[in-house]
Design a protein around this motif. Structure first.
Motif, PDB file in Angstrom:
ATOM      1  N   HIS A  28       0.549  -1.132   0.071  1.00 25.49           N
ATOM      2  CA  HIS A  28      -0.293  -0.045  -0.208  1.00 25.49           C
ATOM      3  C   HIS A  28       0.740   1.205  -0.056  1.00 25.49           C
ATOM      4  N   HIS A  29       1.801   1.448   0.427  1.00 22.96           N
ATOM      5  CA  HIS A  29       2.775   2.409   0.791  1.00 22.96           C
ATOM      6  C   HIS A  29       4.126   1.947   0.373  1.00 22.96           C
ATOM      7  N   VAL A  30       5.419   2.676  -0.495  1.00 30.13           N
ATOM      8  CA  VAL A  30       6.360   2.106  -0.328  1.00 30.13           C
ATOM      9  C   VAL A  30       7.198   3.820  -0.294  1.00 30.13           C
ATOM     10  N   ILE A  31       8.609   3.765   0.689  1.00 28.26           N
ATOM     11  CA  ILE A  31       9.219   4.766   0.532  1.00 28.26           C
ATOM     12  C   ILE A  31      10.914   4.391   0.434  1.00 28.26           C
ATOM     13  N   LEU A  32      11.382   5.107  -0.394  1.00 33.25           N
ATOM     14  CA  LEU A  32      12.740   5.578  -1.532  1.00 33.25           C
ATOM     15  C   LEU A  32      13.317   6.265  -1.219  1.00 33.25           C
ATOM     16  N   SER A  33      14.544   5.296  -1.514  1.00 30.95           N
ATOM     17  CA  SER A  33      15.568   6.751  -1.382  1.00 30.95           C
ATOM     18  C   SER A  33      15.613   7.462  -2.895  1.00 30.95           C
ATOM     19  N   GLU A  34      15.657   8.776  -3.845  1.00 27.55           N
ATOM     20  CA  GLU A  34      16.526   8.588  -4.883  1.00 27.55           C
ATOM     21  C   GLU A  34      16.916   7.913  -5.530  1.00 27.55           C
ATOM     22  N   PRO A  52      14.547   1.622 -12.858  1.00 26.22           N
ATOM     23  CA  PRO A  52      15.883   1.084 -12.321  1.00 26.22           C
ATOM     24  C   PRO A  52      16.215   2.731 -11.318  1.00 26.22           C
ATOM     25  N   SER A  53      15.898   3.500 -11.521  1.00 26.74           N
ATOM     26  CA  SER A  53      16.100   4.629 -10.519  1.00 26.74           C
ATOM     27  C   SER A  53      15.403   5.457 -10.488  1.00 26.74           C
ATOM     28  N   VAL A  54      14.397   6.231  -9.351  1.00 25.47           N
ATOM     29  CA  VAL A  54      13.647   6.764  -9.527  1.00 25.47           C
ATOM     30  C   VAL A  54      14.118   8.632  -8.692  1.00 25.47           C
ATOM     31  N   GLN A  55      13.169   9.730  -8.800  1.00 23.93           N
ATOM     32  CA  GLN A  55      13.123  10.333  -8.757  1.00 23.93           C
ATOM     33  C   GLN A  55      12.211  10.941  -7.792  1.00 23.93           C
ATOM     34  N   GLY A  69      -4.105   0.399  -5.445  1.00 26.32           N
ATOM     35  CA  GLY A  69      -3.399   1.533  -5.598  1.00 26.32           C
ATOM     36  C   GLY A  69      -1.961   1.131  -4.467  1.00 26.32           C
ATOM     37  N   THR A  70      -0.744   2.178  -5.041  1.00 23.42           N
ATOM     38  CA  THR A  70       0.094   1.631  -3.926  1.00 23.42           C
ATOM     39  C   THR A  70       1.243   3.130  -4.111  1.00 23.42           C
ATOM     40  N   MET A  71       1.077   3.309  -2.949  1.00 25.26           N
ATOM     41  CA  MET A  71       1.310   5.168  -2.742  1.00 25.26           C
ATOM     42  C   MET A  71       3.135   4.352  -2.398  1.00 25.26           C
ATOM     43  N   LEU A  72       3.792   5.800  -3.744  1.00 33.77           N
ATOM     44  CA  LEU A  72       5.367   6.133  -3.398  1.00 33.77           C
ATOM     45  C   LEU A  72       5.480   7.496  -3.373  1.00 33.77           C
ATOM     46  N   LEU A  73       6.708   7.234  -1.959  1.00 40.18           N
ATOM     47  CA  LEU A  73       6.619   9.054  -1.859  1.00 40.18           C
ATOM     48  C   LEU A  73       9.149   8.691  -1.871  1.00 40.18           C
ATOM     49  N   VAL A  74       8.982   9.479  -2.577  1.00 37.09           N
ATOM     50  CA  VAL A  74      10.846   9.176  -2.744  1.00 37.09           C
ATOM     51  C   VAL A  74      11.156  10.091  -1.840  1.00 37.09           C
ATOM     52  N   SER A  75      12.057   9.989  -1.352  1.00 39.26           N
ATOM     53  CA  SER A  75      12.698  10.951  -0.186  1.00 39.26           C
ATOM     54  C   SER A  75      14.135  11.506  -1.222  1.00 39.26           C
ATOM     55  N   PRO A  76      14.761  13.564  -1.264  1.00 41.13           N
ATOM     56  CA  PRO A  76      14.935  13.574  -2.023  1.00 41.13           C
ATOM     57  C   PRO A  76      16.727  13.099  -1.687  1.00 41.13           C
TER      58      PRO A  76
END
Lengths: 113, 117
Positions: free
Chosen positions: A9-15, A79-82, A106-113
């Motif tokens: 449901h939620h995914v958190i990734l770094s740039e 391959p590489s999220v922004q 749905g999946t909420m994606l949060l990409v932290s800078p």
């Protein structure tokens, strides 16, 4: 009836991290498959679609998805999220003989800078 | 580019009111759809239409009706609004493919955030 499961449901990734969002559907047979994206405050937009042919499909903004018929899966990858990929992502399936799509939750994606 | 226009971005109504949500598309699509979108529940289909004056129930039609008098316009009607109908409502359109009748990519409007007080 068709059902669509999105694993997270939620995914958190770094740039610069790699992304894979899972999508499985329940009903076999011939299907059309879609991934949609909804950026904050915007309408749903088509990212990519699979109708037939090469099971690896490429979409906009560097996204791709692979259809694995034996696994009833259509996973989305990048391959590489922004930071600008922060959005909600929806998988959808169309079955032959029907004009409607069945959407996952749905999946909420949060990409932290 | 396909344009799907919903008449209001935000709407506030009172319980018991009759509410009309309007949607217009400019690409001559045969199919039009109404969904509601709620957090954690994704998109749920309320009604759809594949031709003028034709309508079919989706997964959650209770408390709603629709009208399609012209090909480009599809209206969603809340007959007597209730608080559990507070939601984001999305309209979409798509081509009707006669061979095989397969779901095609849908084009979405910006949504109407409806609050029922």
């Amino acid at each position: 009836a068709q059902s669509v499961s999105q694993h997270n449901h939620h995914v958190i990734l770094s740039e610069a991290a790699s992304l894979e969002l899972g999508c499985n559907y329940s009903y076999g047979g011939t299907v059309n498959l879609f991934w949609y994206v909804q950026y904050p405050g915007q309408h749903l937009q088509l990212l990519l679609k699979y109708f037939s042919g090469d099971p690896l499909v490429k979409g906009i903004k560097g996204f791709e998805a692979e259809f694995i018929k034996s696994k009833f899966s259509f996973n989305l990858r990048k391959p590489s999220v922004q930071w600008s990929d922060t959005a909600e992502y929806f998988c959808a399936v169309a079955n032959s003989g029907y004009s409607t799509l069945t959407f996952g939750k749905g999946t909420m994606l949060l990409v932290s800078p | 580019d396909v344009k799907v226009t919903q008449s209001s971005r935000y709407l506030v109504k009172r319980t018991g009111e009759k509410v009309f949500l309007e949607c217009v598309q400019d690409m001559d699509h045969e199919n039009m759809f109404w969904y509601r979108q709620d957090p954690g529940l994704g998109l749920r289909l309320i009604y759809f239409s594949y031709d003028v004056k034709m309508k079919e129930k989706g997964d959650i039609p209770e408390g709603y009706s629709v009208s399609r008098e012209k090909k480009e316009r599809f209206s969603l009607i809340l007959e007597s609004a209730s608080t559990n109908q507070t939601s984001m409502y999305l309209c979409a359109s798509s081509l009707f493919v006669r061979t095989g009748r397969f779901g095609q990519p849908q084009h979405f409007g910006d949504g109407t955030r409806l609050s029922i007080l």
